[in-house]
Every structure is written in C-alpha cells, then in structure tokens.
Design an enzyme around this catalytic site. Structure first.
Site, PDB file in Angstrom:
ATOM      1  CE  LYS A  52      -2.090  -1.066   3.921  1.00  0.00           C
ATOM      2  NZ  LYS A  52      -1.391  -2.337   4.230  1.00  0.00           N
ATOM      3  NE  ARG A  57       1.549  -5.204  10.964  1.00  0.00           N
ATOM      4  CZ  ARG A  57       2.682  -5.061  10.266  1.00  0.00           C
ATOM      5  NH1 ARG A  57       3.786  -5.695  10.619  1.00  0.00           N
ATOM      6  NH2 ARG A  57       2.696  -4.271   9.213  1.00  0.00           N
ATOM      7  NE  ARG A 101       6.195  -0.981  10.487  1.00  0.00           N
ATOM      8  CZ  ARG A 101       5.155  -0.822   9.670  1.00  0.00           C
ATOM      9  NH1 ARG A 101       5.299  -0.177   8.516  1.00  0.00           N
ATOM     10  NH2 ARG A 101       3.965  -1.282   9.992  1.00  0.00           N
ATOM     11  NE  ARG A 146       8.101  -3.095   6.671  1.00  0.00           N
ATOM     12  CZ  ARG A 146       6.822  -2.723   6.593  1.00  0.00           C
ATOM     13  NH1 ARG A 146       6.410  -2.012   5.573  1.00  0.00           N
ATOM     14  NH2 ARG A 146       5.970  -3.083   7.520  1.00  0.00           N
ATOM     15  NE  ARG A 197      -4.835   0.277   8.943  1.00  0.00           N
ATOM     16  CZ  ARG A 197      -3.627  -0.223   8.779  1.00  0.00           C
ATOM     17  NH1 ARG A 197      -3.379  -1.477   9.044  1.00  0.00           N
ATOM     18  NH2 ARG A 197      -2.651   0.546   8.381  1.00  0.00           N
TER      19      ARG A 197
END
Ligand code: AP5
Length: 215
Positions: A13, A171, A160, A127, A88
C-alpha cells in the site's frame, strides 16, 4: 481525486500509494506513518497508540477518525488525497463518508491490493526501514549497499517492532477480521478495484494506473 488503499500488511500500500500520489500530485496520507511519528515524539496520541501498534492491534477508531478529520481539511487536500491504511473498520469508513459528504467531493476509487499470506510474511519479516527518510529495504530482495545504512541518506536502518513474525500473524488476523468487511462495503458502491500485488513493484504500479484509467 480521492483514492483509498486497502490491503493486508505488506501488500505494498505504502509503496504504490507514494508513487501514485506523485503521479497525480496529491498528498499521500499514511496513518501508520503519522502514528509512528507520534510515538517517536511521545505525543498524547503516540502514547495512546504505542501499545496497540506493538501488539498488532488497531488503534481505537475515535483516535484515528479525529486524526484524519484534522488532516484532510488542510489546504493541500483541496484537490484530493490518497489515504493509505485508512479506513480499516466499518466505523472508520462510515465516518470518512460523513466527512466527505460535507464537501462537494466523493471517494473516487478504492484500491484493494491482493497478495498471498506467505509472500506478506516474507516481505515484512525481512523489511528494514531508514529511520531518517523512511526508505524501505529487504534483507534478501533489496538489501542496502552499506551494511545497516540507507543508500539514499546514510540513516540507520531498523526493523519495525511490529515486523516480528508473531506480530505479523496477529496483524494479518486483525486485517481479516476487521478490514476485509470493507471490501464488500466499497464493492457495493462500485468503487472497488482489485489489483494483484504479488508481482514486482513496477508491474504492480503499471497495472494500478491502467486499472484506475490513468495510463
Ligand atoms: P501501517 O504502517 O499502515 O501498517 P500495515 O497496514 O500493516 O502496512 P505496512 O506498512 O506494513 O505494509 P504496506 O502494505 O504499506 O506495504 P509496503 O509498501 O510498506 O500500520 C501500522 C499500525 O498502525 C497498525 O498495525 C495499527 O496498529 C496502526 N494503524 C494504522 N492505521 C490504522 C487505522 N486506520 N486504524 C487503526 N489503527 C491503525 O511494503 C512492505 C514491504 O514489501 C516493503 O519492504 C516493500 O519494499 C516491499 N514491497 C512492496 N511491494 C513489493 C513488491 N511488489 N514486490 C516485492 N516487495 C515489495
């Protein structure tokens, strides 16, 4: 033009929304980035949001709706904006509809980026993000040239807190439970565009602009 990006964590996104915002010259508003800045600054919002974010839960609707209300009335949004990661929940979608109905604008398109779970976990667990400029890297697929430093600004790369495998799984669960119902909400309004997001960033972007009708 008002465009929303919906999709599971790691679907791309942020990556796609940033490129599209540049192409159509509107602000890219990412609730995750705004919240991470708030946490970094230890603001009232950041202190409220931190625990939810670290365990992969959604920050309460009232906090997020308030944040978006204040952001989209700023003058840089006069010609439209892209929302990445909002709404969301159905409550957020309804609140956004109410906000926009008070103007002469409308939500034009809702992009649903679809990527299989196995790819999402691989993308997110590898990531690394630059603390300074937020550039994204991946330990295997897109490593930085200098170990642990950003190629663009030499900032420190970090993982993160919510990119640990157990939090990623939470998540994904939260996405399925609370956000997937939005797909029907926008499909019924004939605004939803399903885009496959598992191919390269460039190919996905090409398919996105063609589907929106901007190619
Ligand atoms: P947020 O930061 O929005 O996290 P997310 O939705 O889980 O999304 P990500 O940023 O992890 O992924 P993305 O889809 O943007 O993918 P990206 O382009 O970065 O939210 C974090 C938290 O904040 C939430 O968990 C919640 O607590 C809170 N929050 C935020 N909004 C909220 C709301 N509205 N209500 C309540 N709470 C809220 O790409 C991911 C990686 O994959 C990158 O490394 C990228 O380089 C790579 N990549 C991207 N595309 C490709 C591709 N095509 N091929 C290969 N690699 C790719």
């Amino acid at each position: 033009m008002i465009i929303l990006f919906i999709g599971p964590p790691g679907a791309g996104k942020g990556t796609q929304a940033a490129q599209l915002a540049q192409k159509i010259s509107v602000p890219h508003i990412a609730t995750g980035d705004i919240l991470r800045d708030a946490v970094k600054e230890s603001s009232t919002l950041g202190l409220k949001a931190q625990g939810f974010m670290e365990r992969g839960a959604l920050v309460p609707d009232n906090e997020i709706i308030d944040l978006i209300k204040k952001r989209i009335i700023r003058s840089d949004c006069n010609n439209g904006f892209i929302l990445d990661g909002f709404p969301r929940t159905l409550a957020q979608a309804q609140a956004l509809g109410d906000m926009i109905n008070q103007t002469d604008k409308q939500v034009d398109k809702v992009v649903n980026l679809e990527v299989p779970d196995s790819i999402l976990i691989e993308r997110l667990s590898g990531r690394r993000v630059c603390r300074q400029c937020r550039a994204n890297y991946h330990v295997m697929n897109a490593p930085s040239k200098a170990n642990g430093r950003c190629d663009k600004c030499s900032g420190e790369l970090y993982q993160r807190n919510d990119d640990q495998v157990e939090v990623i799984k939470e998540r994904l669960k939260v996405y399925k439970d609370q956000t997937v119902p939005l797909l029907d909400f926008y499909r019924t309004q004939k605004k939803l565009l399903d885009i496959r997001g598992e191919s390269s960033i460039t190919r996905t972007f090409r398919s996105l602009v063609e589907t929106i009708g901007l190619a």
